[in-house]
Design an enzyme around this catalytic site. Structure first.
Site, PDB file in Angstrom:
ATOM      1  N   CYS A 160       0.856  -1.190   0.000  1.00  0.00           N
ATOM      2  CA  CYS A 160       0.000   0.000   0.000  1.00  0.00           C
ATOM      3  C   CYS A 160       0.889   1.237   0.000  1.00  0.00           C
ATOM      4  CB  CYS A 160      -0.878  -0.013   1.256  1.00  0.00           C
ATOM      5  SG  CYS A 160      -2.006   1.372   1.362  1.00  0.00           S
ATOM      6  N   HIS A 201      -9.147  -4.108  -1.433  1.00  0.00           N
ATOM      7  CA  HIS A 201      -8.111  -3.288  -0.798  1.00  0.00           C
ATOM      8  C   HIS A 201      -8.466  -1.800  -0.895  1.00  0.00           C
ATOM      9  CE1 HIS A 201      -3.734  -2.254   0.066  1.00  0.00           C
ATOM     10  NE2 HIS A 201      -4.233  -1.110  -0.370  1.00  0.00           N
ATOM     11  N   GLU A 202      -8.816  -1.354  -2.101  1.00  0.00           N
ATOM     12  CA  GLU A 202      -9.080   0.080  -2.292  1.00  0.00           C
ATOM     13  C   GLU A 202     -10.343   0.515  -1.545  1.00  0.00           C
ATOM     14  OE1 GLU A 202      -6.758   1.805  -3.313  1.00  0.00           O
ATOM     15  OE2 GLU A 202      -5.591   0.187  -4.202  1.00  0.00           O
ATOM     16  N   HIS A 246     -10.083   1.310   2.110  1.00  0.00           N
ATOM     17  CA  HIS A 246      -9.619   2.665   2.447  1.00  0.00           C
ATOM     18  C   HIS A 246     -10.804   3.594   2.719  1.00  0.00           C
ATOM     19  CE1 HIS A 246      -5.282   2.447   1.938  1.00  0.00           C
ATOM     20  NE2 HIS A 246      -5.397   1.892   0.753  1.00  0.00           N
TER      21      HIS A 246
END
Ligand code: NI
Length: 188
Positions: A97, A139-140, A143
């Site tokens: 990341c 993953h994104e 955030h």
């Protein structure tokens, strides 16, 4: 266009839930998208979420693998994305990341997901994907919930500096295996 500063782990913007984008077609949103794409490409990342550039909005950009082998990755922008796991199957894979520079971790993710979102022109995106594509999106979109990949890991013993990966014996990725990362690509 501008290259934006990337927030690192510990900054409050990475720990809060991001807000909805009210008007995906607004000029300031189009500008943000253009700047995020430029920032992602400058950092050689596979993806980038708006909170990583200090903007707490529900917007991510990423390169999805092509649908045909050897096809170039397709740039995708998701506004207000919603994820739904397809099935219970989980898969461990290495992630990095841009907000944790130089580090990688073995992270479990749903093998397959469906996601819906708005595109920058306001049209609806609705896709069912698996593997690398599914991992990047999970993953994104984490955030946007204030979650970084170490918070998804089951064993923090598998969190390490990328430069030390060559010493790792268990689950060491082969040379051609891709690491999902908004960080620079691949082990040495
Ligand atoms: Ni990230």
């Amino acid at each position: 266009m501008a290259i934006l500063k990337i927030a690192r782990m510990g900054h409050p913007v990475l720990r809060r839930r991001a807000d909805r984008v009210e008007d995906p077609t607004a000029p300031e949103i189009q500008q943000l998208i253009a700047d995020m794409i430029e920032t992602m490409e400058d950092a050689e990342g596979a993806g980038l979420a708006a909170p990583q550039v200090h903007v707490p909005l529900r917007l991510v950009v990423f390169h999805a693998p092509g649908s045909v082998e050897n096809e170039a990755p397709v740039l995708t922008v998701l506004i207000n994305p919603v994820l739904t796991p397809l099935g219970d199957e989980m898969d461990d894979g290495w992630e990095g990341c841009l907000s944790l520079p130089g580090m990688v971790g073995l992270t479990p993710r749903h093998m397959a997901i469906r996601y819906t979102a708005l595109a920058p022109d306001g049209s609806l995106i609705d896709r069912s994907v698996d593997g690398f594509h599914a991992r990047v999106v999970q993953h994104e979109c984490d955030h946007l919930e204030g979650v970084l990949y170490p918070q998804r890991m089951t064993d923090l013993g598998d969190l390490m500096f990328r430069e030390e990966m060559r010493h790792y014996e268990r689950g060491n990725p082969s040379e051609d295996e891709e690491i999902v990362s908004d960080d620079v690509a691949g082990p040495e």
